[in-house]
Design an enzyme around this catalytic site. Structure first.
Site, short mmCIF file in Angstrom:
data_model
loop_
_atom_site.label_atom_id
_atom_site.label_comp_id
_atom_site.label_asym_id
_atom_site.label_seq_id
_atom_site.Cartn_x
_atom_site.Cartn_y
_atom_site.Cartn_z
N PRO A 3 -7.73 2.10 10.50
CG PRO A 3 -8.87 2.22 8.48
CD PRO A 3 -7.66 1.61 9.12
CD GLU A 4 -8.11 3.89 16.58
OE1 GLU A 4 -8.76 3.94 17.64
OE2 GLU A 4 -6.94 4.30 16.50
CE LYS A 49 -9.62 -1.51 15.76
NZ LYS A 49 -8.15 -1.67 15.94
CG ASN A 89 -1.46 2.61 18.52
OD1 ASN A 89 -1.40 2.29 19.71
ND2 ASN A 89 -0.39 3.02 17.85
NE ARG A 92 -0.80 -1.12 15.96
CZ ARG A 92 -2.10 -0.82 15.86
NH1 ARG A 92 -3.02 -1.70 16.23
NH2 ARG A 92 -2.49 0.35 15.38
#
Length: 261
Positions: free
Chosen positions: A2-3, A51, A165, A249
């Site tokens: 989750p961003e 976050k 991401n 990532r």
């Protein structure tokens, strides 16, 4: 993971439901908090910092949590069936007269003095979704390592907080930036402004959308579309890990729209 926009929406829902309410019962299902009882405390507010989720209580204590990959908070009415996962994934149960807040799969859950919140979020750069966002500081943070890739720099929460991401991949595509482009060759102001604009636009709905089309499979240009044709030029989208282990990532890009040089 989750961003920032996802965490912001979660905080808004929790704040609307719990803000000003007294906790009538609390149940923490993590070893470090197993004997903690916060019943009788009033929830002052629930706010996001990047976050991170901060639930501030009247006892000057903050419940700090972070979703990481798949954590979440769910709200239910008393007596309503919990649907966020099996019971063994529940990490916290916070009950008021009108609501039950369930924290599922929270890898980070702890208590800190509200006056000491910097001990858990003080390392973060400016929050992209904060009304007080410090653009100049964010730009200075990014520019401090000119040879670093733009992908790594944007994801580093010490530079600016909230971007993940999804937005990193989509911003690089929309600006025509190869994921390995060094920071020194990037219009950092454009990258920061676009990141903030996209995240703020998605606060209005749960889905993360950059294409303008809010339908499954059509919401992103490159993110999680490896092997599929670019929406602009039909070139096959590529993917590869970027960054140093264990923090690497997966990055997604179009070789034509995002040339290496």
């Amino acid at each position: 993971m989750p961003e920032g926009d996802t965490v912001w929406r979660a905080c808004k829902r929790l704040d609307q439901a719990l803000g000003g309410q007294e906790l009538t019962q609390t149940d923490f299902r993590v070893p470090t908090l197993a004997t903690t009882d916060l019943s009788g405390q009033r929830v002052l507010e629930v706010v996001a910092k990047g976050k991170h989720l901060l639930m501030r209580l009247s006892s000057a204590v903050t419940i700090h949590s972070h979703f990481r990959m798949d954590g979440s908070w769910h709200l239910y009415r008393p007596g309503e069936l919990w649907k966020g996962g099996p019971d063994h994934q529940v990490r916290a149960v916070l009950t008021t007269g009108n609501w039950v807040a369930i924290g599922y799969r929270l890898p980070v859950l702890d208590l800190v003095a509200t006056s000491a919140e910097d001990s858990v979020v003080g390392h973060l750069g400016p929050d992209l979704l904060s009304p007080a966002f410090d653009r100049d500081l964010a730009l200075a943070n990014l520019a401090a390592e000119p040879e670093r890739t733009i992908s790594e720099a944007l994801l580093d929460q010490r530079n600016l907080a909230g971007i993940g991401n999804f937005y990193r991949s989509e911003v690089c595509f929309l600006l025509g930036l190869h994921p390995w482009r060094p920071v020194s060759s990037v219009d950092l102001g454009g990258a920061v402004d676009l990141s903030r604009r996209l995240m703020k636009a998605n606060l209005r709905h749960a889905a993360q959308v950059t294409t303008g089309v809010d339908r499954p499979g059509q919401r992103s240009y490159v993110f999680e579309r490896p092997g599929k044709p670019c929406r602009r030029c039909r070139t096959t989208i590529r993917t590869a890990p970027i960054g140093e282990p264990p923090r690497e990532r997966v990055s997604y890009w179009c070789p034509t729209c995002q040339p290496e040089h």
